[in-house]
Design a protein around this motif. Structure first.
Motif, PDB file in Angstrom:
ATOM      1  N   ARG A  58      -8.129 -22.808  36.350  1.00  0.00           N
ATOM      2  CA  ARG A  58      -7.016 -23.568  35.761  1.00  0.00           C
ATOM      3  C   ARG A  58      -6.504 -24.621  36.750  1.00  0.00           C
ATOM      4  NH1 ARG A  58      -4.335 -21.088  31.247  1.00  0.00           N
ATOM      5  NH2 ARG A  58      -2.338 -21.851  31.996  1.00  0.00           N
ATOM      6  N   GLN A  59      -6.447 -24.251  38.038  1.00  0.00           N
ATOM      7  CA  GLN A  59      -6.030 -25.222  39.059  1.00  0.00           C
ATOM      8  C   GLN A  59      -7.019 -26.391  39.139  1.00  0.00           C
ATOM      9  OE1 GLN A  59      -4.766 -23.600  42.993  1.00  0.00           O
ATOM     10  NE2 GLN A  59      -4.924 -21.621  41.993  1.00  0.00           N
ATOM     11  N   THR A  62      -6.620 -28.679  36.196  1.00  0.00           N
ATOM     12  CA  THR A  62      -5.443 -29.554  36.339  1.00  0.00           C
ATOM     13  C   THR A  62      -5.759 -30.746  37.239  1.00  0.00           C
ATOM     14  OG1 THR A  62      -3.980 -27.633  36.067  1.00  0.00           O
ATOM     15  CG2 THR A  62      -3.011 -29.612  37.032  1.00  0.00           C
ATOM     16  N   VAL A  63      -6.464 -30.503  38.349  1.00  0.00           N
ATOM     17  CA  VAL A  63      -6.844 -31.581  39.275  1.00  0.00           C
ATOM     18  C   VAL A  63      -7.770 -32.578  38.575  1.00  0.00           C
ATOM     19  CG1 VAL A  63      -8.114 -32.105  41.400  1.00  0.00           C
ATOM     20  CG2 VAL A  63      -6.557 -30.151  41.343  1.00  0.00           C
ATOM     21  N   HIS A  65      -8.060 -33.117  35.322  1.00  0.00           N
ATOM     22  CA  HIS A  65      -7.318 -33.836  34.270  1.00  0.00           C
ATOM     23  C   HIS A  65      -6.500 -34.984  34.863  1.00  0.00           C
ATOM     24  CE1 HIS A  65      -4.810 -34.680  30.799  1.00  0.00           C
ATOM     25  NE2 HIS A  65      -3.736 -34.472  31.549  1.00  0.00           N
ATOM     26  N   ARG A  66      -5.867 -34.739  36.003  1.00  0.00           N
ATOM     27  CA  ARG A  66      -5.043 -35.786  36.632  1.00  0.00           C
ATOM     28  C   ARG A  66      -5.889 -36.940  37.156  1.00  0.00           C
ATOM     29  NH1 ARG A  66      -1.082 -31.513  39.794  1.00  0.00           N
ATOM     30  NH2 ARG A  66       0.252 -31.025  37.987  1.00  0.00           N
ATOM     31  N   LYS A 356      -2.872 -25.243  27.691  1.00  0.00           N
ATOM     32  CA  LYS A 356      -2.165 -25.938  28.779  1.00  0.00           C
ATOM     33  C   LYS A 356      -2.669 -25.349  30.092  1.00  0.00           C
ATOM     34  CE  LYS A 356       2.005 -27.498  28.316  1.00  0.00           C
ATOM     35  NZ  LYS A 356       3.467 -27.629  28.232  1.00  0.00           N
ATOM     36  N   LEU A 357      -3.324 -26.184  30.864  1.00  0.00           N
ATOM     37  CA  LEU A 357      -3.951 -25.697  32.106  1.00  0.00           C
ATOM     38  C   LEU A 357      -2.968 -25.609  33.270  1.00  0.00           C
ATOM     39  CD1 LEU A 357      -7.247 -27.776  31.935  1.00  0.00           C
ATOM     40  CD2 LEU A 357      -7.036 -25.310  31.573  1.00  0.00           C
ATOM     41  N   ASP A 358      -1.886 -26.374  33.228  1.00  0.00           N
ATOM     42  CA  ASP A 358      -1.007 -26.476  34.397  1.00  0.00           C
ATOM     43  C   ASP A 358       0.191 -25.532  34.351  1.00  0.00           C
ATOM     44  OD1 ASP A 358       0.184 -27.727  32.288  1.00  0.00           O
ATOM     45  OD2 ASP A 358       0.761 -29.539  33.379  1.00  0.00           O
ATOM     46  N   THR A 359       0.107 -24.472  33.511  1.00  0.00           N
ATOM     47  CA  THR A 359       1.220 -23.512  33.470  1.00  0.00           C
ATOM     48  C   THR A 359       0.758 -22.154  33.935  1.00  0.00           C
ATOM     49  OG1 THR A 359       0.704 -23.089  31.130  1.00  0.00           O
ATOM     50  CG2 THR A 359       2.446 -24.678  31.603  1.00  0.00           C
TER      51      THR A 359
END
Length: 359
Positions: A58-59, A62-63, A65-66, A356-359
């Motif tokens: 998941r971390q 998030t990286v 995706h950003r 939602k990956l960033d939660t």
């Protein structure tokens, strides 16, 4: 929570850099590069419990995706891998828990506590090794699926396209549409109208038309403004997609929205072709944030100083959002589906907890 170690960061950095610089050519190449990255990460990662691996994935998601927030495909691949991991956890748990015990656990109020205990429970080296092998094999299967996506789509083309039919495609940049039409030509004779997609895809449209003509397909390159005039002669509109959302809407090349709206007026069927990896569990609530914008100088040249001075804003969107009501069927490598059924395919391939990956 498992942190991204320097070893994993060194694997991640080149991929993130290529995404930020938009150096990955094509959606399929992007999907394959993310899948191969995750395979390397799982080979290198160390964890005491599979839930730590989920946190790490998941971390990383998030990286990624950003690095390129307007592209949904990298996030799709991360979520597909997370679904592989969660499915394996469920399979392992079912094998380890007796049937009577699992039946009672459905009625137990301590389910959340049991899950928390599972997350904190360390695994043996053999369990970790077995899990690693199964997940890597799952990703290899995913890589094979992405690599052979055109073959799965091509099998449907002969059944959907008829002899002497006139087709129109406003997405000359789509490799999937190209293969779809070339496969149909092996058993069908038809005409293809290709829109120029000015100003962004003019050269690609010419190359696309040339490739079709080389395979003895009668091809006519038309200006975008002629779409309405020719639509009454068109039997089907075939579009490529950049992303397909859970509501049955999709992103496609700029200019496609007006073409499919015109098709709806003439009651011309619209077929959207898309590999399964383009289906996203997300909903397009903020559509403007999803659409990438290109060089405005292509729309209005900076050399035309008099015009530029009299125009406040010039934008060049590279994509259009197509609502589900403007598409008749999605053709994927696992079959054809109505837009209203896309959410079921999404549920089969993703887990809701990873939306939602960033939660």
């Amino acid at each position: 929570m498992s942190a991204i170690t320097p070893e994993i960061q060194s694997l991640l950095d080149p991929v993130v850099a290529s995404l930020k610089r938009h150096q990955v050519n094509g959606d399929k190449e992007m999907a394959l590069s993310i899948a191969q990255l995750l395979m390397k990460v799982i080979s290198a990662a160390r964890w005491t419990n599979t839930y730590e691996l989920i946190d790490l994935m998941r971390q990383i998601g998030t990286v990624i995706h950003r690095a390129y927030p307007r592209k949904v495909i990298p996030g799709n691949i991360v979520r597909r891998v997370l679904a592989i991991i969660r499915d394996e956890i469920e399979t392992t748990d079912e094998n380890n828990v007796p049937m009577m015990s699992s039946m009672f656990s459905l009625l137990s109020t301590s389910n959340k506590q049991d899950l928390q205990d599972q997350k904190n429970l360390p695994q043996s080296k053999k369990q970790t090794s077995d899990m690693r092998s199964i997940i890597i094999q799952g990703i290899r299967d995913l890589v094979d699926e992405i690599s052979n996506v055109n073959e799965g789509l091509e099998t449907m083309s002969v059944d959907l396209i008829h002899d002497n039919e006139v087709l129109l495609t406003p997405t000359p940049t789509s490799d999937t549409v190209l293969h779809f039409l070339l496969k149909a030509r092996t058993k069908r004779k038809f005409t293809v109208l290709v829109t120029e997609n000015f100003p962004n895809d003019l050269k690609q449209a010419q190359v696309f038309a040339r490739k079709l003509a080389e395979h003895k397909i009668e091809t006519i390159l038309i200006p975008d403004s002629h779409t309405y005039a020719v639509m009454s002669r068109v039997g089907k509109v075939i579009i490529g997609t950049n992303a397909v959302f859970a509501n049955g809407g999709c992103l496609s090349s700029s200019g496609v929205a007006s073409v499919v709206e015109c098709a709806k007026e003439h009651r011309t069927p619209v077929f959207a072709v898309a590999g399964l990896y383009k289906l996203s569990p997300l909903y397009p609530f903020t559509r403007n944030d999803l659409i990438e914008v290109g060089n405005s100088g292509r729309v209005l040249s900076h050399d035309d100083s008099e015009l530029v001075e009299n125009v406040e804003v010039v934008t060049n969107p590279l994509e259009d959002y197509i609502p589900p009501e403007h598409i008749d069927i999605f053709i994927t490598n696992i079959g054809g589906f109505a837009p209203s059924f896309i959410y079921r395919i999404v549920l089969d391939n993703y887990k809701i907890e990873d939306n939602k990956l960033d939660t």
